[in-house]
Motif scaffolding. Structure first.
Motif, short mmCIF file in Angstrom:
data_model
loop_
_atom_site.label_atom_id
_atom_site.label_comp_id
_atom_site.label_asym_id
_atom_site.label_seq_id
_atom_site.Cartn_x
_atom_site.Cartn_y
_atom_site.Cartn_z
N UNK A 1 45.84 33.75 41.73
CA UNK A 1 46.01 34.63 40.57
C UNK A 1 45.70 33.87 39.29
N UNK A 2 45.29 34.58 38.26
CA UNK A 2 45.13 33.94 36.96
C UNK A 2 46.47 33.93 36.23
N UNK A 3 46.49 33.44 35.00
CA UNK A 3 47.74 33.30 34.25
C UNK A 3 48.41 34.63 33.96
N UNK A 4 47.65 35.71 34.04
CA UNK A 4 48.20 37.03 33.78
C UNK A 4 48.55 37.77 35.06
N UNK A 5 48.41 37.08 36.19
CA UNK A 5 48.77 37.69 37.46
C UNK A 5 47.69 38.53 38.10
N UNK A 6 46.45 38.42 37.61
CA UNK A 6 45.34 39.18 38.17
C UNK A 6 44.73 38.44 39.35
N UNK A 7 44.42 39.15 40.42
CA UNK A 7 43.84 38.54 41.62
C UNK A 7 42.45 38.00 41.32
#
Length: 348
Positions: A259-265
């Motif tokens: 995930x990225x820092x914003x929680x996106x896969x």
């Protein structure tokens, strides 16, 4: 009539093309980590007995040189480009009568998602380094969309090829003709399933299905995550592969969750590795699945040395290791250019 044949990735190589990440690219917010990854990748390529042709803007050359070791076998090629995903705009290499020719297609930012004006100018510069003239084709096609073996069986994906913002007018039969006439394909298989969340390429084959030299298929699976949103599509892809290549052994890779820092896969794939002269330079992501993926890749390539490179920084921009590289088979680049690169870090 010339008979051009696209060479498989395990053909002997003399160079790998990279494009240096700098503050003017998508890497600006994660630049230090991205550059560290590139240095690790350059070291791995050199250990595999290939030089690196490093695209770099003129005003970034000093910074790139400072980041490299003096004994790195790197030739810096002053260039402007929109992004560093050179797999999709760098020239491919086709062979005819023991001569290797660079061949380029049009890159339009993965279906007009991003500006690619500068990317499309790169091959004219790289062509000056080659022994044979550049073959240019106006059809939109990306290197990451193609996978081929030594029998000229070419693989691709419907989700990428039939994107109406690439070549809206082209039918399946027309793609088959293109692959046969321009790339020497003797058989073409276009898969209808398989895609990773966050993948701007619309499902490039190099994130999903890869040939091995020993009649195997490495496939990005999801058997370790039966409740993952990707599971159904990747399961269908595996069935398609088994039907299209019934005599091949399938090596299914575990699916990491990055995930990225914003929680996106993010579209992390272990299948996005690079083959260089008996070495598999393979992305890992600092995940629990890394170890098992390495074991599977080694099983699929028993005669190769597996070299892991941490690519967590690369996948932050929705790509991975294979996406940032383009291999160049032996006897493609002028010998004096290779010799210059072998002497250490230098500038064209």
């Amino acid at each position: 009539m010339q008979n051009y044949t696209l060479l498989p990735e395990w053909a002997k190589q003399e160079a790998v093309i990279l494009a240096w990440p700098h503050a003017g690219t998508d890497w600006a917010e994660n630049l230090v980590n991205a550059q560290h990854t590139y240095v690790a990748l350059i070291n791995a390529v050199n250990r595999a007995n290939a030089v690196v042709l490093l695209l770099c803007p003129q005003d970034e050359i000093d910074a790139a040189t400072a980041a490299l070791a003096s004994n790195n076998q790197v030739l810096i090629v002053p260039s402007e480009y929109n992004d560093t995903w050179v797999r999709d705009y760098g020239f491919l290499t086709v062979s005819d009568n023991h001569k290797n020719y660079p061949i380029s297609f049009t890159f339009n930012g993965w279906g007009q998602k991003f500006d690619a004006t500068k990317d499309n100018q790169v091959n004219s510069s790289l062509a000056k380094l080659c022994q044979q003239p550049l073959i240019e084709n106006s059809i939109v096609l990306e290197g990451g969309a193609l996978e081929i073996d030594e029998n000229q069986h070419l693989l691709s994906t419907a989700s990428c090829l039939y994107n109406p913002k690439r070549n809206a007018y082209m039918t399946g039969d027309e793609y088959h003709t293109l692959f046969i006439e321009c790339l020497g394909a003797k058989k073409v298989t276009i898969f209808n399933h398989g895609h990773l969340e966050g993948d701007d390429t619309d499902g490039h084959i190099d994130t999903l299905v890869r040939f091995t030299p020993l009649k195997g298929i490495v496939l990005q699976g999801a058997d370790n995550r039966p409740h993952d949103p990707h599971f159904a599509e990747l399961f269908k892809l595996q069935y398609e592969v088994s039907q299209a290549l019934p005599t091949h052994k399938i090596y299914s890779l575990p699916l990491p969750l990055v995930l990225d820092d914003e929680g996106t896969r993010l579209p992390a794939s272990y299948a996005n590795y690079l083959i260089v002269n008996q070495h598999i330079i393979m992305p890992i992501y600092g995940q629990s699945e890394d170890k098992n993926a390495l074991v599977i890749i080694q099983s699929a390539h028993p005669n190769y040395t597996i070299v892991p490179v941490l690519c967590h920084s690369l996948v932050q921009q929705n790509g991975s290791l294979h996406c940032v590289t383009m291999q160049v088979p032996t006897n493609t680049i002028k010998p004096e250019i290779i010799a210059k690169a072998q002497l250490g870090v230098s500038i064209l």
